[in-house]
Scaffold this motif. Structure first.
Motif, PDB file in Angstrom:
ATOM      1  N   PRO A  43      -5.747 -37.419  -3.885  1.00 51.89           N
ATOM      2  CA  PRO A  43      -5.778 -35.983  -3.594  1.00 51.89           C
ATOM      3  C   PRO A  43      -6.403 -35.133  -4.695  1.00 51.89           C
ATOM      4  N   CYS A  46     -10.097 -35.402  -4.431  1.00 51.53           N
ATOM      5  CA  CYS A  46     -10.554 -34.621  -3.270  1.00 51.53           C
ATOM      6  C   CYS A  46     -10.612 -33.144  -3.625  1.00 51.53           C
ATOM      7  N   LEU A 165     -13.103 -37.033   4.353  1.00 51.78           N
ATOM      8  CA  LEU A 165     -12.242 -35.870   4.520  1.00 51.78           C
ATOM      9  C   LEU A 165     -11.585 -35.535   3.185  1.00 51.78           C
ATOM     10  N   SER A 167      -9.707 -32.528   2.704  1.00 46.81           N
ATOM     11  CA  SER A 167      -8.505 -31.725   2.910  1.00 46.81           C
ATOM     12  C   SER A 167      -7.402 -32.584   3.529  1.00 46.81           C
ATOM     13  N   ASP A 168      -6.169 -32.157   3.336  1.00 47.99           N
ATOM     14  CA  ASP A 168      -5.022 -32.901   3.843  1.00 47.99           C
ATOM     15  C   ASP A 168      -4.648 -32.403   5.240  1.00 47.99           C
ATOM     16  N   GLN A 198      -6.528 -37.685   4.353  1.00 46.87           N
ATOM     17  CA  GLN A 198      -7.183 -37.126   3.173  1.00 46.87           C
ATOM     18  C   GLN A 198      -7.712 -38.252   2.289  1.00 46.87           C
ATOM     19  N   ARG A 234     -10.686 -26.786   6.468  1.00 44.96           N
ATOM     20  CA  ARG A 234     -11.030 -28.217   6.394  1.00 44.96           C
ATOM     21  C   ARG A 234     -12.309 -28.389   5.597  1.00 44.96           C
TER      22      ARG A 234
END
Length: 245
Positions: A43, A46, A165, A167-168, A198, A234
């Protein structure tokens, strides 16, 4: 942070790509035209990547989708030199995917063969005046979506691309599923809806893929898009391996 530590941190991105289950991933791509990878990026990584969106110094252009009837939302193309982490991932993904690309060329009787290293393929692109970088960050807010499309930018096209991706989906947004459609000869279109987590990547065919049937090999035309985001925001990192004219 020291220079050796920075290099080790950046190399983490490529190592994460190389550590994936490529036997399974390549088999899924051959069978379905796409594959999910499982988590690649933590995370915090990201977050560091999608935070780049607010710094225009990293980008060559910004596209507002509604202006071009692409959907709703926006995205920015990175400029050269790419952020090192993105360059490392692009290079590592290409190296793992080039056997699939060349196998597809063999199956369809194509004459193109892709070199094992991405730098050599980029030299081919740049020699044909495809010199604008194509990695991009996409941002969708509530109500945004991306129409079905193909990312073709010139004569030289690598047949696979990657969307990660950032975003969570458990906390940052809802909706916004990844959508793939395929059109087989004399058949109606078929859709797949993919909901990555994510830090997870979806690898998919850019424009078409070969399918081995009872009467030989035929081509399946593919498109991709994003369903409407119901709430939140997103962010997605897109890695396209051919550059643009």
């Amino acid at each position: 942070m020291s220079a050796p530590a920075q290099r080790a941190s950046v190399r983490d991105f490529a190592d994460a790509v190389d550590a994936l289950d490529w036997t399974r991933i390549r088999a899924d791509i051959h069978a379905r035209g796409f594959a999910t990878t499982g988590p690649i990026l933590a995370p915090e990584k990201c977050g560091g990547l999608h935070a780049l969106y607010d710094d225009d110094a990293f980008f060559r252009s910004r596209i507002v989708m509604a202006k071009h009837s692409f959907g709703r939302g926006e995205y920015k193309y990175f400029d050269y030199p790419l952020p090192t982490a993105i360059e490392e991932m692009r290079t590592a993904f290409y190296r793992q995917l080039v056997p699939v690309a060349n196998k597809w060329q063999e199956l369809t009787g194509g004459s193109v063969r892709f070199p094992p290293e991405h730098a050599a393929f980029l030299s081919r692109c740049h020699g044909a005046a495809q010199a604008r970088p194509t990695p991009l960050l996409l941002r969708y807010d509530e109500g945004d979506y991306n129409c079905l499309h193909q990312d073709l930018y010139g004569e030289h096209v690598f047949p696979l691309q990657v969307a990660i991706l950032l975003s969570d989906p458990a906390s940052a947004f809802s909706g916004g599923e990844f959508v793939l459609t395929e059109q087989r000869p004399r058949m109606q279109s078929r859709a797949e809806v993919v909901s990555p987590g994510q830090g997870e990547a979806v690898i998919f065919a850019v424009n078409e893929r070969p399918v081995e049937g009872k009467r030989g090999v035929y081509r399946v035309r593919m498109r991709h898009g994003v369903s409407r985001v119901k709430s939140g925001r997103r962010h997605v990192l897109g890695l396209i391996f051919h550059d643009a004219a």
